[in-house]
Design an enzyme around this catalytic site. Sequence first.
Site, PDB file in Angstrom:
ATOM      1  N   ALA A  63      -3.458   3.617  -2.617  1.00 12.49           N
ATOM      2  CA  ALA A  63      -3.662   4.933  -3.215  1.00 12.49           C
ATOM      3  C   ALA A  63      -2.313   5.431  -3.709  1.00 12.49           C
ATOM      4  CB  ALA A  63      -4.218   5.888  -2.167  1.00 12.49           C
ATOM      5  N   GLY A 102      -5.537   1.113  -0.249  1.00  9.91           N
ATOM      6  CA  GLY A 102      -6.649   1.309  -1.167  1.00  9.91           C
ATOM      7  C   GLY A 102      -6.853   0.122  -2.102  1.00  9.91           C
ATOM      8  N   GLU A 125      -1.715   1.532   5.965  1.00 12.62           N
ATOM      9  CA  GLU A 125      -1.764   2.999   5.983  1.00 12.62           C
ATOM     10  C   GLU A 125      -1.119   3.597   7.220  1.00 12.62           C
ATOM     11  OE1 GLU A 125      -4.149   1.042   4.919  1.00 12.62           O
ATOM     12  OE2 GLU A 125      -5.276   1.922   3.263  1.00 12.62           O
TER      13      GLU A 125
HETATM   14  C1  3H9 Z   1      -3.769   4.359   0.908  1.00 14.77           C
HETATM   15  O1  3H9 Z   1      -3.999   3.425   0.192  1.00 14.77           O
HETATM   16  C2  3H9 Z   1      -4.836   5.284   1.436  1.00 14.77           C
HETATM   17  C3  3H9 Z   1      -6.217   4.745   1.289  1.00 14.77           C
HETATM   18  O2  3H9 Z   1      -6.555   3.931   2.388  1.00 14.77           O
HETATM   19  C4  3H9 Z   1      -7.244   5.837   1.279  1.00 14.77           C
HETATM   20  C5  3H9 Z   1      -7.260   6.722   0.090  1.00 14.77           C
HETATM   21  C6  3H9 Z   1      -8.463   7.582   0.040  1.00 14.77           C
HETATM   22  N1  3H9 Z   1       1.971   5.363  -4.393  1.00 14.77           N
HETATM   23  O3  3H9 Z   1       8.643  -0.155  -2.700  1.00 14.77           O
HETATM   24  P1  3H9 Z   1       9.151  -0.334  -4.081  1.00 14.77           P
HETATM   25  C7  3H9 Z   1       6.544   3.479  -5.828  1.00 14.77           C
HETATM   26  S1  3H9 Z   1      -2.189   4.757   1.368  1.00 14.77           S
HETATM   27  C8  3H9 Z   1       2.911   5.902  -5.169  1.00 14.77           C
HETATM   28  O4  3H9 Z   1      10.573   0.013  -4.335  1.00 14.77           O
HETATM   29  P2  3H9 Z   1       8.804  -3.171  -3.873  1.00 14.77           P
HETATM   30  C9  3H9 Z   1       7.815   3.577  -4.997  1.00 14.77           C
HETATM   31  O5  3H9 Z   1       8.020   4.883  -4.528  1.00 14.77           O
HETATM   32  C10 3H9 Z   1      -1.182   3.589   0.501  1.00 14.77           C
HETATM   33  N2  3H9 Z   1       4.083   5.297  -5.445  1.00 14.77           N
HETATM   34  O6  3H9 Z   1       8.857  -1.785  -4.648  1.00 14.77           O
HETATM   35  C11 3H9 Z   1       8.860   3.142  -6.001  1.00 14.77           C
HETATM   36  O7  3H9 Z   1       9.131   4.236  -6.848  1.00 14.77           O
HETATM   37  P3  3H9 Z   1      10.591   4.454  -7.470  1.00 14.77           P
HETATM   38  C12 3H9 Z   1      -1.221   2.250   1.114  1.00 14.77           C
HETATM   39  C13 3H9 Z   1       4.304   4.094  -4.908  1.00 14.77           C
HETATM   40  O8  3H9 Z   1       8.550  -4.198  -4.889  1.00 14.77           O
HETATM   41  C14 3H9 Z   1       8.119   2.092  -6.832  1.00 14.77           C
HETATM   42  O9  3H9 Z   1       6.727   2.337  -6.617  1.00 14.77           O
HETATM   43  N3  3H9 Z   1      -0.263   1.383   0.444  1.00 14.77           N
HETATM   44  C15 3H9 Z   1       3.379   3.481  -4.082  1.00 14.77           C
HETATM   45  O10 3H9 Z   1       9.985  -3.291  -2.977  1.00 14.77           O
HETATM   46  C16 3H9 Z   1       8.429   0.681  -6.410  1.00 14.77           C
HETATM   47  O11 3H9 Z   1       8.202   0.564  -5.003  1.00 14.77           O
HETATM   48  C17 3H9 Z   1       0.981   1.257   0.893  1.00 14.77           C
HETATM   49  O12 3H9 Z   1       1.372   1.801   1.886  1.00 14.77           O
HETATM   50  C18 3H9 Z   1       2.152   4.149  -3.830  1.00 14.77           C
HETATM   51  N4  3H9 Z   1       1.201   3.610  -3.075  1.00 14.77           N
HETATM   52  O13 3H9 Z   1       7.538  -3.070  -2.924  1.00 14.77           O
HETATM   53  C19 3H9 Z   1       1.889   0.370   0.079  1.00 14.77           C
HETATM   54  N5  3H9 Z   1       3.868   2.285  -3.679  1.00 14.77           N
HETATM   55  O14 3H9 Z   1      10.846   3.235  -8.340  1.00 14.77           O
HETATM   56  C20 3H9 Z   1       3.140   1.118  -0.280  1.00 14.77           C
HETATM   57  C21 3H9 Z   1       5.072   2.171  -4.251  1.00 14.77           C
HETATM   58  O15 3H9 Z   1      10.472   5.722  -8.221  1.00 14.77           O
HETATM   59  N6  3H9 Z   1       4.031   0.373  -1.147  1.00 14.77           N
HETATM   60  N7  3H9 Z   1       5.352   3.252  -4.988  1.00 14.77           N
HETATM   61  O16 3H9 Z   1      11.530   4.527  -6.307  1.00 14.77           O
HETATM   62  C22 3H9 Z   1       4.760  -0.675  -0.704  1.00 14.77           C
HETATM   63  O17 3H9 Z   1       4.680  -1.090   0.423  1.00 14.77           O
HETATM   64  C23 3H9 Z   1       5.734  -1.289  -1.674  1.00 14.77           C
HETATM   65  O18 3H9 Z   1       5.993  -0.348  -2.664  1.00 14.77           O
HETATM   66  C24 3H9 Z   1       5.250  -2.597  -2.333  1.00 14.77           C
HETATM   67  C25 3H9 Z   1       6.254  -3.000  -3.449  1.00 14.77           C
HETATM   68  C26 3H9 Z   1       5.188  -3.691  -1.277  1.00 14.77           C
HETATM   69  C27 3H9 Z   1       3.912  -2.404  -2.959  1.00 14.77           C
END
Ligand code: 3H9
Length: 699
Positions: A63, A102, A125
């Site tokens: 999400a 998500g 999450e």
């Molecule tokens: C969820 O899904 C809830 C649902 O169950 C229910 C809903 C109803 N949203 O980490 P990076 C941005 S909760 C917005 O440096 P990497 C991040 O801030 C979510 N922004 O890259 C950064 O911005 P900036 C569950 C996001 O390659 C840029 O993207 N999911 C999100 O080292 C690059 O990120 C998670 O918890 C997001 N979801 O790693 C996964 N994700 O360039 C969270 C990233 O401005 N994300 N950004 O600084 C991660 O773990 C890592 O970002 C990922 C990539 C592994 C995907």
Amino acid sequence: MAEVVSYRREGKIAVITVDNPPVNALSLPVRAGLAKAFTEFAADAEAGAAVLICAGRTFIAGADITEFDKPIEDPWLPKVIHQIEDCAKPVVAAIHGTALGGGLETAMGCHYRVAVATAQVGLPEVSLGLLPGATGTQRLPRLIGVKNALDAMISGRPMNAKAGLDKGVIDQIVDGDLLAGAKAFAEKLLADGKGPRRAREIKVDAASLPADFFAEYRKSIARDTRGFFAPEQIIKCVEAAVSLSYEDAVARENELFMQCMKSTHSKAQRHLFFAEREVAKIPDVPKDTPLRPIKQVAVIGGGTMGGGIAMNFANVGIPVLLKEITQEALDRGMAIIRSNYEGPVKKGKMTQAQMDACMALITPTLKYEDIANADLVIEAVFETMAIKKEVFSALDAACKPGAILASNTSTLDIDAIAACTKRPEDVIGLHFFAPANVMSLLEIVRGAKTSKEVIATSMAMAKTIRKMGVLVRVCFGFVGNRMFFPYVREAQRMMLEGVPPERIDSVAFAWGMAMGPHGVSDLSGLDVLHKVNKEWQEKPDDPAYCRMIDVLVEKGRYGQKTGAGIYRYEGRNAVPDPEVAALTKAEAAALKVPQLEVSDEEIIERLMIAMINEGALILDEGIAYRSSDIDIVFCHGYGMPRYRGGPMMYADTLGLDKVVAAMEKYRARYGDLYWKAAPLLAKLAQSGQTFAQWSASKR
Ligand code: 3H9
């Protein structure tokens, strides 16, 4: 604006592509786009099956976390996922990169899932203080079993494609082009006459669960999840999966998700998620600043700290020279490193071959000449300015031009150290936290003359060795220790006021700290704190200041290492010591410290607010760039629980007007010395702003 979700048909296969850089997060336009694309798919008589795929570096990574602070907008994700699942024709998710949160929930709403071998899938999450709130808590137990699903959701750890295939969340691993593989998979479904296969229709395997399964599961995770709100809510959702109908359990999941989302825990954990990404952005050090290659490292000083630092580089394949003065010290240092590696090997967390490879990368030496070729040299010798200066003069003479010369000092003036070299622009502080091979924090201290190249290289190097690098400026104690001192000061003062140290520690522990202030003082060494206080030129003019540290050190009670400090130690067990209570009472009488009844709330208030006020001074002086950098320091280096978000986030959560009111209350009791609100704190409280808002306004 370009469409974030597109629909096209290739033969009988509809290809629905999400293209929402950087990580294809499920923002409102993506959810709306998916709803529209699947409506189109349902209506497209030529399309027999659909493939859901993503452009860019990853499948949907979750999400959009930035939306959780705003009101929810329709279509909400569970609705979209049900729309996909309800399709009358088969839908195949094609996964690359990371299908997280998500993202995986959307993939589980699809009827089949294929992935490239490098893909990872997971429901992380929990690390944001949330639960998988788009039917994930209901689908994952159906697909991989209750225990596997709980383990995945409580740890938040993703699994690789092979593990996903073995467990049952992935149907096939695709070699070569993902879209071609996914289309071939979909075409075969059509050829075999296979239709949709809905996860919600799978029965949760409840019969094989022992009657006490959930009670035992709760016990098994209690230690690791202490204090956190979300893990218990995840378990409740899985209990619902076992005992309720799918529809009722999804309603329960939604209700508990909303509770998590609104909790201060989740706000704090989301704050840290963004803080950990923001911290790498240094306004005056552009992203394209050239980096110096770090191919050979040298560490000066083979003590516990130096050895731990060396291990960080060996662990990522970078050769390290470990320099000591005597053969005996060198042998001792290498033996400590060896035994540090043996622990994980015994526990099966590392193989013998991996350990041997790391050990082979660490070369002991007694000669400065041997480090002439090092790209980065880190000094980790005794914490005395005279010795540091001696070492840096020697480094200046021995090292090649362009080598980065770093000090691991925890308090001393980097500029003074740099001044004894002819290359102050190459000198920087790299403050590792003990144990250096374990703790994830690295304070990177820029001196007045440190070059941007050296700063950028150090920040990048932190990432390479998997540390959270936080850039700070020079002052006594930098950010972490400078704020830690007032925390210890209050813990010490309360001890003199008659509050037993074990009570202070247990209140701090219950609040979430990994360890209370007195336990930490004993662990760090009272002799170390005593020495730091002695070297501190601006030590407060207060005879009661950390007085019990001095008294105990005079008695040879240095903490854990001497078996006695503020506590007495039975093995590693801290036991309250009546001798310390008697010494404290006598000292309080001599210093005329009034004995007080102190509530649990006051204990926390004094510990935290003392720290927060120092944090405000640090921000005002520009020692830390933004308040979230300080929060990272405390969550990664000082055992503050992530669900508090760090001291400055905690202050913002309390409200800065409340923080100032508390400062005033203690000022009335103790006077101005410690309790005068920092100008920035007072200013923000008055204007109704938070530290986070102030930090954002500087961007
Ligand atoms: C969820 O899904 C809830 C649902 O169950 C229910 C809903 C109803 N949203 O980490 P990076 C941005 S909760 C917005 O440096 P990497 C991040 O801030 C979510 N922004 O890259 C950064 O911005 P900036 C569950 C996001 O390659 C840029 O993207 N999911 C999100 O080292 C690059 O990120 C998670 O918890 C997001 N979801 O790693 C996964 N994700 O360039 C969270 C990233 O401005 N994300 N950004 O600084 C991660 O773990 C890592 O970002 C990922 C990539 C592994 C995907």
